[in-house]
Motif scaffolding. Sequence first.
Motif, PDB file in Angstrom:
ATOM      1  N   GLN A   4       0.846  -1.189   0.000  1.00  0.00           N
ATOM      2  CA  GLN A   4       0.000   0.000   0.000  1.00  0.00           C
ATOM      3  C   GLN A   4       0.884   1.242   0.000  1.00  0.00           C
ATOM      4  N   ALA A   5       0.883   1.944  -1.131  1.00  0.00           N
ATOM      5  CA  ALA A   5       1.685   3.159  -1.255  1.00  0.00           C
ATOM      6  C   ALA A   5       0.877   4.378  -0.852  1.00  0.00           C
ATOM      7  N   SER A   6       1.555   5.354  -0.280  1.00  0.00           N
ATOM      8  CA  SER A   6       0.907   6.602   0.119  1.00  0.00           C
ATOM      9  C   SER A   6       1.933   7.720   0.146  1.00  0.00           C
ATOM     10  N   GLY A   7       1.442   8.941   0.318  1.00  0.00           N
ATOM     11  CA  GLY A   7       2.344  10.071   0.471  1.00  0.00           C
ATOM     12  C   GLY A   7       2.452  10.974  -0.742  1.00  0.00           C
ATOM     13  N   GLY A   8       1.821  10.601  -1.828  1.00  0.00           N
ATOM     14  CA  GLY A   8       1.877  11.444  -3.005  1.00  0.00           C
ATOM     15  C   GLY A   8       1.076  12.721  -2.821  1.00  0.00           C
ATOM     16  N   GLY A   9       1.210  13.626  -3.780  1.00  0.00           N
ATOM     17  CA  GLY A   9       0.471  14.870  -3.711  1.00  0.00           C
ATOM     18  C   GLY A   9       0.999  15.883  -4.686  1.00  0.00           C
ATOM     19  N   LEU A  10       0.572  17.111  -4.494  1.00  0.00           N
ATOM     20  CA  LEU A  10       0.975  18.226  -5.340  1.00  0.00           C
ATOM     21  C   LEU A  10       2.004  19.065  -4.595  1.00  0.00           C
ATOM     22  N   VAL A  11       3.115  19.337  -5.240  1.00  0.00           N
ATOM     23  CA  VAL A  11       4.182  20.112  -4.621  1.00  0.00           C
ATOM     24  C   VAL A  11       4.801  21.033  -5.664  1.00  0.00           C
ATOM     25  N   GLN A  12       5.313  22.156  -5.219  1.00  0.00           N
ATOM     26  CA  GLN A  12       5.973  23.081  -6.129  1.00  0.00           C
ATOM     27  C   GLN A  12       7.389  22.615  -6.438  1.00  0.00           C
ATOM     28  N   ALA A  13       7.881  23.034  -7.573  1.00  0.00           N
ATOM     29  CA  ALA A  13       9.253  22.705  -7.946  1.00  0.00           C
ATOM     30  C   ALA A  13      10.207  23.155  -6.842  1.00  0.00           C
ATOM     31  N   GLY A  14      11.171  22.291  -6.544  1.00  0.00           N
ATOM     32  CA  GLY A  14      12.103  22.563  -5.463  1.00  0.00           C
ATOM     33  C   GLY A  14      11.674  21.998  -4.131  1.00  0.00           C
ATOM     34  N   GLY A  15      10.447  21.538  -4.052  1.00  0.00           N
ATOM     35  CA  GLY A  15       9.919  21.009  -2.798  1.00  0.00           C
ATOM     36  C   GLY A  15      10.267  19.547  -2.579  1.00  0.00           C
ATOM     37  N   SER A  16       9.721  19.007  -1.501  1.00  0.00           N
ATOM     38  CA  SER A  16      10.017  17.630  -1.107  1.00  0.00           C
ATOM     39  C   SER A  16       8.748  16.875  -0.783  1.00  0.00           C
ATOM     40  N   LEU A  17       8.823  15.564  -0.953  1.00  0.00           N
ATOM     41  CA  LEU A  17       7.763  14.655  -0.538  1.00  0.00           C
ATOM     42  C   LEU A  17       8.415  13.375  -0.039  1.00  0.00           C
ATOM     43  N   ARG A  18       7.728  12.685   0.853  1.00  0.00           N
ATOM     44  CA  ARG A  18       8.182  11.366   1.264  1.00  0.00           C
ATOM     45  C   ARG A  18       7.068  10.353   1.001  1.00  0.00           C
ATOM     46  N   LEU A  19       7.365   9.396   0.175  1.00  0.00           N
ATOM     47  CA  LEU A  19       6.428   8.320  -0.112  1.00  0.00           C
ATOM     48  C   LEU A  19       6.663   7.165   0.856  1.00  0.00           C
ATOM     49  N   SER A  20       5.587   6.493   1.194  1.00  0.00           N
ATOM     50  CA  SER A  20       5.664   5.319   2.052  1.00  0.00           C
ATOM     51  C   SER A  20       4.985   4.146   1.370  1.00  0.00           C
ATOM     52  N   CYS A  21       5.433   2.959   1.684  1.00  0.00           N
ATOM     53  CA  CYS A  21       4.819   1.751   1.138  1.00  0.00           C
ATOM     54  C   CYS A  21       4.834   0.686   2.223  1.00  0.00           C
ATOM     55  N   ALA A  22       3.648   0.347   2.696  1.00  0.00           N
ATOM     56  CA  ALA A  22       3.528  -0.636   3.769  1.00  0.00           C
ATOM     57  C   ALA A  22       3.180  -2.003   3.192  1.00  0.00           C
ATOM     58  N   ALA A  23       3.870  -3.011   3.677  1.00  0.00           N
ATOM     59  CA  ALA A  23       3.636  -4.375   3.208  1.00  0.00           C
ATOM     60  C   ALA A  23       2.752  -5.129   4.193  1.00  0.00           C
ATOM     61  N   SER A  24       2.018  -6.091   3.666  1.00  0.00           N
ATOM     62  CA  SER A  24       1.090  -6.851   4.502  1.00  0.00           C
ATOM     63  C   SER A  24       1.765  -7.993   5.239  1.00  0.00           C
ATOM     64  N   ILE A  25       3.036  -8.239   4.908  1.00  0.00           N
ATOM     65  CA  ILE A  25       3.765  -9.305   5.577  1.00  0.00           C
ATOM     66  C   ILE A  25       5.086  -8.757   6.089  1.00  0.00           C
ATOM     67  N   ARG A  26       5.782  -9.598   6.834  1.00  0.00           N
ATOM     68  CA  ARG A  26       7.091  -9.187   7.329  1.00  0.00           C
ATOM     69  C   ARG A  26       8.107  -9.300   6.208  1.00  0.00           C
ATOM     70  N   THR A  27       8.353  -8.161   5.547  1.00  0.00           N
ATOM     71  CA  THR A  27       9.358  -8.170   4.487  1.00  0.00           C
ATOM     72  C   THR A  27      10.744  -8.314   5.083  1.00  0.00           C
ATOM     73  N   GLY A  28      10.888  -7.800   6.301  1.00  0.00           N
ATOM     74  CA  GLY A  28      12.107  -7.980   7.069  1.00  0.00           C
ATOM     75  C   GLY A  28      13.357  -7.921   6.225  1.00  0.00           C
ATOM     76  N   SER A  29      14.179  -8.911   6.359  1.00  0.00           N
ATOM     77  CA  SER A  29      15.420  -8.970   5.607  1.00  0.00           C
ATOM     78  C   SER A  29      15.332 -10.018   4.503  1.00  0.00           C
ATOM     79  N   TYR A  30      14.117 -10.317   4.049  1.00  0.00           N
ATOM     80  CA  TYR A  30      13.940 -11.358   3.038  1.00  0.00           C
ATOM     81  C   TYR A  30      13.582 -10.820   1.658  1.00  0.00           C
ATOM     82  N   TYR A  31      13.112  -9.568   1.606  1.00  0.00           N
ATOM     83  CA  TYR A  31      12.627  -9.012   0.360  1.00  0.00           C
ATOM     84  C   TYR A  31      13.419  -7.778  -0.057  1.00  0.00           C
ATOM     85  N   ALA A  32      13.794  -7.754  -1.332  1.00  0.00           N
ATOM     86  CA  ALA A  32      14.295  -6.514  -1.918  1.00  0.00           C
ATOM     87  C   ALA A  32      13.080  -5.631  -2.210  1.00  0.00           C
ATOM     88  N   LEU A  33      13.275  -4.335  -2.095  1.00  0.00           N
ATOM     89  CA  LEU A  33      12.184  -3.378  -2.278  1.00  0.00           C
ATOM     90  C   LEU A  33      12.590  -2.315  -3.287  1.00  0.00           C
TER      91      LEU A  33
END
Length: 126
Positions: A4-33
């Motif tokens: 589940q990705a989130s964090g997108g939006g509208l921003v002006q040039a030069g600005g910042s955003l942080r996207l997040s992506c939550a997994a339904s399982i323990r990705t832990g140290s087993y999955y490349a992302l």
Amino acid sequence: VQLQASGGGLVQAGGSLRLSCAASIRTGSYYALGWFRQAPGKEREFVAGMSRSGGSTEYADSVKGRFTISRDNAKNTVYLQMNSLNPEDTAVYYCAAVWTSGRTVVPTRQHEYAYWGQGTQVTVSS
């Protein structure tokens, strides 16, 4: 595995955003992302990726020095910190995950990833 990705939006040039992506399982140290993006009329392209160990990362040349991928295994979440955004970064951003046997492997091609999030829109205005 659901992402589940989130964090997108509208921003002006030069600005910042942080996207997040939550997994339904323990990705832990087993999955490349990874993160990909698709701009209108263009093919989906690789943006950033991190190995299962977290020790290796890869970035597209267009985002090097501006974007940073990170992960919080306790929260089963991967992040994409995006700084110095410009209109060319406008796209739908997708997170992806895949189990890898190699601890330092960072997949960079779409077909290498098994699981995908639904995408989050990032729009950068000039």
